[in-house]
Each structure stands twice: as structure tokens, then as C-alpha cells.
Design a protein around this motif. Structure first.
Motif, PDB file in Angstrom:
ATOM      1  N   TYR A 107       7.948  -5.381  10.183  1.00 38.16           N
ATOM      2  CA  TYR A 107       7.682  -6.024   8.727  1.00 38.16           C
ATOM      3  C   TYR A 107       8.316  -5.394   7.828  1.00 38.16           C
ATOM      4  O   TYR A 107       7.918  -5.412   6.532  1.00 38.16           O
ATOM      5  N   SER A 108       9.397  -4.895   7.757  1.00 37.04           N
ATOM      6  CA  SER A 108      10.203  -4.336   6.887  1.00 37.04           C
ATOM      7  C   SER A 108      11.642  -4.818   6.870  1.00 37.04           C
ATOM      8  O   SER A 108      11.991  -4.811   8.106  1.00 37.04           O
ATOM      9  N   PHE A 109      12.697  -4.409   5.786  1.00 37.35           N
ATOM     10  CA  PHE A 109      14.001  -4.821   5.859  1.00 37.35           C
ATOM     11  C   PHE A 109      14.759  -3.411   5.371  1.00 37.35           C
ATOM     12  O   PHE A 109      16.127  -3.496   5.284  1.00 37.35           O
ATOM     13  N   ASP A 110      13.978  -2.297   4.941  1.00 37.94           N
ATOM     14  CA  ASP A 110      14.686  -1.062   4.473  1.00 37.94           C
ATOM     15  C   ASP A 110      13.924   0.127   4.458  1.00 37.94           C
ATOM     16  O   ASP A 110      12.824  -0.196   4.917  1.00 37.94           O
ATOM     17  N   ALA A 111      14.467   1.195   4.026  1.00 42.04           N
ATOM     18  CA  ALA A 111      13.698   2.356   4.039  1.00 42.04           C
ATOM     19  C   ALA A 111      13.238   2.915   2.762  1.00 42.04           C
ATOM     20  O   ALA A 111      12.963   4.079   2.679  1.00 42.04           O
ATOM     21  N   SER A 112      13.354   2.118   1.942  1.00 41.99           N
ATOM     22  CA  SER A 112      12.954   2.580   0.483  1.00 41.99           C
ATOM     23  C   SER A 112      11.403   2.219   0.026  1.00 41.99           C
ATOM     24  O   SER A 112      11.089   2.718  -0.932  1.00 41.99           O
ATOM     25  N   SER A 113      10.433   1.958   1.008  1.00 45.05           N
ATOM     26  CA  SER A 113       9.084   1.134   0.862  1.00 45.05           C
ATOM     27  C   SER A 113       8.261   1.843   1.660  1.00 45.05           C
ATOM     28  O   SER A 113       7.565   1.202   2.714  1.00 45.05           O
ATOM     29  N   PRO A 114       8.058   3.309   1.794  1.00 45.68           N
ATOM     30  CA  PRO A 114       6.921   3.599   2.626  1.00 45.68           C
ATOM     31  C   PRO A 114       5.545   3.195   2.151  1.00 45.68           C
ATOM     32  O   PRO A 114       5.251   2.737   1.087  1.00 45.68           O
ATOM     33  N   ILE A 115       4.715   3.244   3.388  1.00 47.53           N
ATOM     34  CA  ILE A 115       3.640   2.847   3.221  1.00 47.53           C
ATOM     35  C   ILE A 115       2.560   4.024   3.086  1.00 47.53           C
ATOM     36  O   ILE A 115       2.447   4.735   3.968  1.00 47.53           O
ATOM     37  N   ALA A 116       1.855   4.444   2.062  1.00 50.31           N
ATOM     38  CA  ALA A 116       0.931   5.266   1.774  1.00 50.31           C
ATOM     39  C   ALA A 116      -0.409   5.189   1.614  1.00 50.31           C
ATOM     40  O   ALA A 116      -0.782   3.928   2.186  1.00 50.31           O
ATOM     41  N   GLU A 117      -1.190   6.069   1.870  1.00 49.22           N
ATOM     42  CA  GLU A 117      -2.670   5.731   1.838  1.00 49.22           C
ATOM     43  C   GLU A 117      -3.326   4.627   1.144  1.00 49.22           C
ATOM     44  O   GLU A 117      -4.092   3.874   1.485  1.00 49.22           O
ATOM     45  N   ALA A 118      -2.970   4.454  -0.201  1.00 50.11           N
ATOM     46  CA  ALA A 118      -3.497   3.616  -1.078  1.00 50.11           C
ATOM     47  C   ALA A 118      -2.490   2.246  -1.210  1.00 50.11           C
ATOM     48  O   ALA A 118      -2.786   1.687  -2.284  1.00 50.11           O
ATOM     49  N   THR A 119      -1.514   2.115  -0.598  1.00 51.32           N
ATOM     50  CA  THR A 119      -0.479   1.102  -0.803  1.00 51.32           C
ATOM     51  C   THR A 119      -1.230  -0.220  -0.697  1.00 51.32           C
ATOM     52  O   THR A 119      -0.990  -1.226  -1.645  1.00 51.32           O
ATOM     53  N   TRP A 120      -2.122  -0.544   0.032  1.00 51.02           N
ATOM     54  CA  TRP A 120      -2.626  -1.698   0.078  1.00 51.02           C
ATOM     55  C   TRP A 120      -3.377  -2.137  -0.790  1.00 51.02           C
ATOM     56  O   TRP A 120      -3.413  -3.081  -1.426  1.00 51.02           O
ATOM     57  N   ASP A 121      -4.134  -1.264  -1.241  1.00 51.68           N
ATOM     58  CA  ASP A 121      -5.146  -1.385  -2.483  1.00 51.68           C
ATOM     59  C   ASP A 121      -4.335  -1.603  -3.756  1.00 51.68           C
ATOM     60  O   ASP A 121      -4.594  -2.399  -4.437  1.00 51.68           O
ATOM     61  N   SER A 122      -3.487  -0.898  -3.981  1.00 52.90           N
ATOM     62  CA  SER A 122      -2.663  -1.072  -5.481  1.00 52.90           C
ATOM     63  C   SER A 122      -1.923  -2.407  -5.111  1.00 52.90           C
ATOM     64  O   SER A 122      -1.883  -3.342  -6.156  1.00 52.90           O
ATOM     65  N   ALA A 123      -1.244  -2.344  -3.803  1.00 52.24           N
ATOM     66  CA  ALA A 123      -0.468  -3.931  -3.989  1.00 52.24           C
ATOM     67  C   ALA A 123      -1.376  -5.139  -4.185  1.00 52.24           C
ATOM     68  O   ALA A 123      -1.095  -6.244  -5.036  1.00 52.24           O
ATOM     69  N   TYR A 124      -2.690  -5.055  -3.680  1.00 53.40           N
ATOM     70  CA  TYR A 124      -3.600  -6.156  -3.831  1.00 53.40           C
ATOM     71  C   TYR A 124      -3.864  -6.188  -5.293  1.00 53.40           C
ATOM     72  O   TYR A 124      -4.039  -7.430  -5.731  1.00 53.40           O
ATOM     73  N   TRP A 125      -4.320  -5.084  -5.976  1.00 48.64           N
ATOM     74  CA  TRP A 125      -4.551  -5.033  -7.415  1.00 48.64           C
ATOM     75  C   TRP A 125      -3.262  -5.677  -8.156  1.00 48.64           C
ATOM     76  O   TRP A 125      -3.505  -6.292  -9.329  1.00 48.64           O
ATOM     77  N   SER A 126      -2.184  -5.542  -7.937  1.00 48.22           N
ATOM     78  CA  SER A 126      -1.061  -6.011  -8.466  1.00 48.22           C
ATOM     79  C   SER A 126      -1.141  -7.434  -8.552  1.00 48.22           C
ATOM     80  O   SER A 126      -0.859  -8.155  -9.471  1.00 48.22           O
ATOM     81  N   ALA A 127      -1.315  -7.874  -7.098  1.00 51.47           N
ATOM     82  CA  ALA A 127      -1.310  -9.421  -6.958  1.00 51.47           C
ATOM     83  C   ALA A 127      -2.331 -10.071  -7.873  1.00 51.47           C
ATOM     84  O   ALA A 127      -2.101 -10.975  -8.509  1.00 51.47           O
ATOM     85  N   GLN A 128      -3.585  -9.427  -7.897  1.00 49.64           N
ATOM     86  CA  GLN A 128      -4.638  -9.713  -8.732  1.00 49.64           C
ATOM     87  C   GLN A 128      -4.471  -9.690 -10.408  1.00 49.64           C
ATOM     88  O   GLN A 128      -4.766 -10.735 -11.024  1.00 49.64           O
ATOM     89  N   THR A 129      -3.515  -8.746 -10.650  1.00 49.27           N
ATOM     90  CA  THR A 129      -3.087  -8.713 -11.917  1.00 49.27           C
ATOM     91  C   THR A 129      -2.073 -10.066 -12.340  1.00 49.27           C
ATOM     92  O   THR A 129      -2.415 -10.678 -13.403  1.00 49.27           O
ATOM     93  N   ALA A 130      -1.468 -10.345 -11.393  1.00 47.56           N
ATOM     94  CA  ALA A 130      -0.532 -11.695 -11.598  1.00 47.56           C
ATOM     95  C   ALA A 130      -1.194 -12.881 -11.692  1.00 47.56           C
ATOM     96  O   ALA A 130      -1.230 -13.669 -12.602  1.00 47.56           O
ATOM     97  N   LEU A 131      -2.296 -12.910 -10.939  1.00 45.84           N
ATOM     98  CA  LEU A 131      -3.101 -14.018 -10.799  1.00 45.84           C
ATOM     99  C   LEU A 131      -3.909 -14.449 -12.037  1.00 45.84           C
ATOM    100  O   LEU A 131      -4.323 -15.527 -12.615  1.00 45.84           O
ATOM    101  N   SER A 132      -4.404 -13.192 -12.453  1.00 45.90           N
ATOM    102  CA  SER A 132      -5.448 -13.186 -13.762  1.00 45.90           C
ATOM    103  C   SER A 132      -4.484 -13.515 -14.921  1.00 45.90           C
ATOM    104  O   SER A 132      -4.998 -14.154 -15.893  1.00 45.90           O
ATOM    105  N   ALA A 133      -3.373 -12.964 -15.083  1.00 44.76           N
ATOM    106  CA  ALA A 133      -2.434 -13.418 -16.223  1.00 44.76           C
ATOM    107  C   ALA A 133      -2.017 -14.865 -16.223  1.00 44.76           C
ATOM    108  O   ALA A 133      -2.055 -15.495 -17.192  1.00 44.76           O
ATOM    109  N   LEU A 134      -1.748 -15.359 -14.797  1.00 43.83           N
ATOM    110  CA  LEU A 134      -1.694 -16.863 -14.574  1.00 43.83           C
ATOM    111  C   LEU A 134      -2.797 -17.618 -15.210  1.00 43.83           C
ATOM    112  O   LEU A 134      -2.490 -18.667 -15.829  1.00 43.83           O
TER     113      LEU A 134
END
Length: 334
Positions: A107-134
Motif C-alpha cells: 500500500y505504498s510506493f516510497d519510504a518517505s511516508s511512515p505511519i505513526a500512531e495518529a496518522t489515520w486520525d490526522s489524515a481523516y481530519w485533513s480530508a474532512q477539512t477539504a470537504l468542509s471547505a468544498l
């Protein structure tokens, strides 16, 4: 311009990344958005639109992986963040292997993007930020800004990379189509090519993807973003890549932007999504264009001259001391 940001995006904090052959401090850190938020002053917290908009772009298996990868990594006795080290260039074995090491490569294509403990939560709210601005734009605002972190344009339907885990611009585009907009244009003006966004819409005739970026013959992500990539199937002709050489400044950038805007105008979209990266700045520590802070309002005014409802989604930019001012300068052009 209304701006949206959720502080939960700050919780994503990988420690290191593999860059230029060595492990270095992760360049995509929370200081980036603190700088931007400070320059903007007031931001609005996004609403929670759930996972349904994410699933219009990303596969259920990929989302499940993002949610569980860090816990599985730690359960396997591994320290630090979950990071891939083997990728299935030739898939001679099933891709649904159980071991976390194999799934990270799947599920990845490079080594620059580790998954940390809060990665899912932050990415989820990043997407919600885009949806709310939309949502604000769809409700009648002429423009809105989504301060998204982590960024999104490098990840595809089922892969992460380039600091990106959920493709915020693609999620917003699909949400706009679901809301009844017929044609969407995405203009990517990050230093690096938005390979994930291109992949998502490469065979789509409803979404035009136009990108101005560093020549992939010399710069990441290398395998996407060449000028002969134009779409396929129903999407043939709906991708336009405009690579520029290292060192490009405003005199080099403006003709490419002119071509991009002409193509967007001809497509006659209902909505423009601008994937904006301030890593085109001449002082950026990991990129190699030469735009100056005073160039950003000028370029933004040209984009705004399309007179389209526009969602601006934050992507890259790593010169933290100048980042907030550069983003505010770009938004001022609208």
C-alpha cells in the motif's frame, strides 16, 4: 476567504524519513501548518462528513490498512513508526499477504511516508477539512481554503507516498460530482507532480487534471508527470502535464500557467480545485524552483481570472519560516 483547519491534523508526527540515502527528520511536520494558521489568523473547524466521501476515491481495504498499520507494526514487536522496505515491483505472490511488512509495501510506493500512531486520525481530519471547505464553495462562496495536513496529491486509490495518505483534492472532486457538479478541473501547482490525483482520474472524462511541476526526469516522483501522459479511455485528453526545469522562476512559470488556464477554460468546468504547494518558493529546502513571495499574488490573480468557484487545497511547502507569508500571499490573489 473562509479557511478551514482542524487541530487534530497536528497529531501526525513521524520521526524520520529516508531521504537522499539517509534517515533524516521528517520534513512534513506540524510546524508547517502552525506557520500557515498563524499567518491566516482565523480558521474554521470542519464538520465530520464520515467515511463515505473517502470511499468514493479509496478502496475499503486501503482505509482498513491505514487504520490498523501502526498497531500491527507495534504488535509485531517493531519500534518507531511503521515503514515499508520491500515493494512488489513484480507481483509473483498474492497481494493480500498478512504480514505487516508485506502490507506496507503493498500500500505504498516510497519510504518517505511512515505511519505513526495518529496518522489515520490526522489524515481523516485533513480530508474532512477539504470537504468542509468544498461545502462552503458549493453553498455559494466564491473561494475557500482547506489547510490540509498531511497533504494528499501523491496518494492514489490504494497507495500512500510523498507524505500523503488520503487524496484530499480527489476526495473533494468526487464529492462535488456526487453533489451534482458535472465537470471539475484540478489545477496542481505544487513543485512535485500530483501523481496520485492523476492516477485517480486518468480514465475519467468528468475531471480535468492539469499540473505544473518539476520535470520528473530530474525530480520526484519520477515515474509520473511526463508531458506525454494525457489520459486514457474516457479520460483521453483530460490530463495535461507541464513540466519545468529546475531553477524555473516567474518568467518560466507564467507561460506554463497561461497554457494551463487556457486548457481549463476550454474544458468549461463547474468548479476549480487548486492543489497549491508553496514548495515552488526559491528558499524551499527540498525543492528547486525560484518563485518569490511577491509572485504568489500575481499567479493567484491569474487563476482567479477564470472566475470559477474555487477550492484551494494545501499540499507541500517546507520553508517553514516563510511558509505562512507565502500561503497568505497566494490566497490574497483571490
Amino acid at each position: 476567504m473562509r479557511s478551514f483547519f482542524d487541530p487534530r491534523q497536528l497529531a501526525h508526527s513521524p520521526e524520520v524519513e529516508l531521504h537522499n540515502g539517509a534517515f533524516q527528520p521528517h520534513a512534513e511536520h506540524g510546524g508547517r501548518v502552525r506557520s500557515i494558521a498563524s499567518a491566516l489568523g482565523r480558521t474554521e473547524e470542519p464538520a465530520d462528513h464520515g467515511e463515505a466521501p473517502l470511499l468514493r476515491v479509496h478502496s475499503p481495504a486501503y482505509l482498513d490498512f491505514l487504520k490498523s498499520a501502526w498497531r500491527e507494526w507495534r504488535a509485531a514487536g517493531r519500534p518507531g513508526d511503521a515503514a515499508a522496505y520491500a515493494w512488489p515491483v513484480v507481483r509473483r505472490r498474492p497481494i493480500d499477504l498478512d504480514r505487516i511488512d508485506a502490507r506496507l509495501g503493498r500500500y505504498s510506493f516510497d519510504a518517505s511516508s511512515p505511519i505513526a500512531e495518529a496518522t489515520w486520525d490526522s489524515a481523516y481530519w485533513s480530508a474532512q477539512t477539504a470537504l468542509s471547505a468544498l461545502e462552503a464553495v458549493l453553498a455559494g462562496e466564491r473561494n475557500a481554503f482547506a489547510l490540509c495536513r498531511p497533504p494528499g496529491h501523491h496518494c492514489g486509490a490504494d497507495y500512500l507516498g510523498g507524505y500523503c495518505y488520503l487524496n484530499n483534492a480527489a476526495i473533494a472532486a468526487e464529492a462535488a460530482l456526487a453533489a451534482g457538479r458535472r465537470r471539475i478541473a484540478i489545477l496542481d501547482v505544487d513543485y512535485h507532480h500530483g501523481n496520485g490525483t492523476q492516477d485517480v482520474f486518468y480514465a475519467s472524462g468528468d475531471v480535468l487534471f492539469v499540473s505544473i511541476h518539476a520535470d520528473p526526469r530530474t525530480d520526484y516522483p519520477y515515474y509520473w508527470g511526463h508531458s506525454d501522459e494525457a489520459g486514457e479511455g474516457e479520460g483521453e485528453g483530460s490530463t495535461l502535464n507541464l513540466p519545468l526545469p529546475r531553477g524555473a522562476g516567474r518568467t518560466d512559470y507564467e507561460p506554463a500557467l497561461g497554457r494551463a488556464l487556457e486548457r481549463i477554460a476550454a474544458f468549461a468546468p463547474d468548479l476549480l480545485i487548486c492543489s497549491f504547494g508553496a514548495d515552488t518558493f526559491g528558499g524551499d529546502p527540498i525543492c528547486h524552483f525560484a518563485l518569490e513571495g511577491c509572485d504568489y499574488p500575481v499567479l493567484a490573480r491569474r487563476i482567479a481570472s477564470l472566475a470559477l468557484p474555487t477550492l484551494v487545497v494545501m499540499e507541500g511547502g517546507y520553508a517553514v519560516d516563510a511558509l505562512g507569508a507565502n500561503v497568505a500571499a497566494f490566497l490574497s490573489g483571490f
